[in-house]
Design a protein around this motif. Structure first.
Motif, PDB file in Angstrom:
ATOM      1  N   THR A 118       0.817  -1.207   0.000  1.00 36.54           N
ATOM      2  CA  THR A 118       0.000   0.000   0.000  1.00 36.54           C
ATOM      3  C   THR A 118       0.855   1.264   0.000  1.00 36.54           C
ATOM      4  N   CYS A 119       0.390   2.255  -0.737  1.00 37.61           N
ATOM      5  CA  CYS A 119       1.029   3.580  -0.789  1.00 37.61           C
ATOM      6  C   CYS A 119       0.163   4.545   0.025  1.00 37.61           C
ATOM      7  N   ASP A 120       0.083   4.317   1.322  1.00 37.17           N
ATOM      8  CA  ASP A 120      -0.896   5.007   2.172  1.00 37.17           C
ATOM      9  C   ASP A 120      -0.322   6.284   2.770  1.00 37.17           C
ATOM     10  N   HIS A 121       0.199   7.163   1.904  1.00 37.90           N
ATOM     11  CA  HIS A 121       0.786   8.410   2.385  1.00 37.90           C
ATOM     12  C   HIS A 121       0.768   9.426   1.259  1.00 37.90           C
ATOM     13  N   GLY A 180      -1.411   6.486  -5.508  1.00 40.77           N
ATOM     14  CA  GLY A 180      -0.770   5.246  -5.110  1.00 40.77           C
ATOM     15  C   GLY A 180      -1.585   4.035  -5.495  1.00 40.77           C
ATOM     16  N   VAL A 181      -1.048   2.868  -5.147  1.00 39.01           N
ATOM     17  CA  VAL A 181      -1.736   1.605  -5.404  1.00 39.01           C
ATOM     18  C   VAL A 181      -1.831   0.830  -4.097  1.00 39.01           C
ATOM     19  N   ARG A 219      -1.306  -2.248 -13.902  1.00 36.65           N
ATOM     20  CA  ARG A 219      -2.082  -1.581 -14.960  1.00 36.65           C
ATOM     21  C   ARG A 219      -2.303  -0.119 -14.623  1.00 36.65           C
ATOM     22  N   LEU A 220      -2.659   0.173 -13.371  1.00 38.24           N
ATOM     23  CA  LEU A 220      -2.882   1.558 -12.962  1.00 38.24           C
ATOM     24  C   LEU A 220      -1.604   2.381 -13.088  1.00 38.24           C
ATOM     25  N   ILE A 221      -0.481   1.800 -12.699  1.00 38.49           N
ATOM     26  CA  ILE A 221       0.791   2.518 -12.803  1.00 38.49           C
ATOM     27  C   ILE A 221       1.133   2.808 -14.259  1.00 38.49           C
ATOM     28  N   GLU A 222       0.986   1.822 -15.138  1.00 33.76           N
ATOM     29  CA  GLU A 222       1.295   2.029 -16.555  1.00 33.76           C
ATOM     30  C   GLU A 222       0.371   3.085 -17.163  1.00 33.76           C
ATOM     31  N   ASP A 223      -0.891   3.048 -16.805  1.00 32.22           N
ATOM     32  CA  ASP A 223      -1.833   4.061 -17.306  1.00 32.22           C
ATOM     33  C   ASP A 223      -1.412   5.457 -16.846  1.00 32.22           C
TER      34      ASP A 223
END
Length: 299
Positions: free
Chosen positions: A234-237, A252-253, A266-270
């Motif tokens: 998690t990128c919780d920041h 974040g994801v 997929r979200l990062i590439e988008d």
């Protein structure tokens, strides 16, 4: 009541109990926490009084967090956890920050006593699995320490490892992602929580060249690609956010690996494609570090 000044976002609704003040290491080049505090262990009688007074300061909670940075070195920590558990029976989860080097050197019998007393989860700063980066930022641990600590703690507690994307700068981005994933694969933490490097110490800008938004995303992608074990990622920041003058375009994801890996990638590439398109159109794209430097966010 003496409240700890820092706690993980995941402990937002926990009782906060200060066991020690400050950080017994307090030399990490990237960190601005505890810099004005002299490290000390609080008398257990003061801590017991704080535990007794919890209902005056907090709404009822099923979790408690022990601060500051490394409370497990307190000479009376087992007794403190036992007292907390006995006085606050509603608490089902007791967590704390812990230093990896402390855990690597701690006898398993001490960890077993803490588990039996009621401790359930430890938050530990890995930051990087690259020994060269760890040396440069004066973390005071090695990748071997982190692997040993993770394996040891996993026998008794849930474990969070914190990772700082961008900590190797542009120069060591590849090594940072690959070697950090390798440590995670061997240590097998329950959670991996990401913070992107936000430079609060100006000296850090002389150590490395910060990542831009596209590079930040690429390093995050490579880190996730390298993780092969089951963990919650998690990128919780807010440091992980990517901004334009129109607002946030990336928050974040989050998800379990391996189940959620494909969707996170997929979200990062988008988002990488979005960043490229925006910059091509002349739109300024900001990392969390950029936004902090411009006074647009606080940590």
């Amino acid at each position: 009541m003496d409240l700890p000044p820092f706690r993980p976002p995941s402990e937002a609704f926990s009782y906060l109990i200060r066991v020690v003040r400050g950080c017994n290491w307090n030399r990490c080049a990237f960190c601005s926490m505890y810099k004005d505090l002299k490290f000390e262990q609080r008398p257990k009688e003061e801590i017991f009084r704080d535990i007794d007074e919890i209902p005056k300061f907090f709404p009822k909670s099923s979790s408690a967090f022990l601060g500051d940075s490394n409370p497990l070195i307190h000479r009376d920590i087992v007794e403190i956890v036992q007292y907390l558990k006995s006085r606050r029976p509603e608490v089902k989860r007791i967590t704390a920050y812990a230093r990896i080097k402390t855990i690597a050197n701690m006898p398993e019998e001490k960890l077993r006593k803490l588990k039996n007393a009621g401790l359930t989860r430890l938050h530990m700063g890995l930051e990087s699995g690259d020994d060269e980066i760890l040396r440069r930022v004066n973390k005071g641990i090695t990748a071997k320490d982190a692997i040993e600590a993770g394996k040891k703690v996993g026998k008794f507690f849930e474990t969070t490892y914190y990772v700082i994307t961008g900590l190797g700068g542009v120069e060591r981005s590849k090594e940072h992602a690959e070697k950090t994933a390798k440590v995670i694969n061997e240590a097998k933490p329950t959670f991996v929580r990401v913070r992107n490097l936000t430079i609060t110490n100006p000296k850090m800008r002389g150590i490395l060249k910060p990542l831009n938004a596209e590079q930040q995303l690429e390093e995050l992608r490579d880190l996730i690609l390298g993780i092969k074990v089951e963990t919650y990622f998690t990128c919780d920041h807010v440091s992980n956010y990517i901004f334009t003058d129109r607002g946030v375009i990336f928050r974040g994801v989050h998800g379990w690996i391996p189940e959620g890996k494909e969707e996170m990638l997929r979200l990062i590439e988008d988002t990488i494609e979005t960043v490229r398109s925006l910059e091509k159109a002349g739109v300024r794209v900001l990392t969390g570090d950029d936004a902090f430097r411009l006074g647009l966010i606080t940590l």
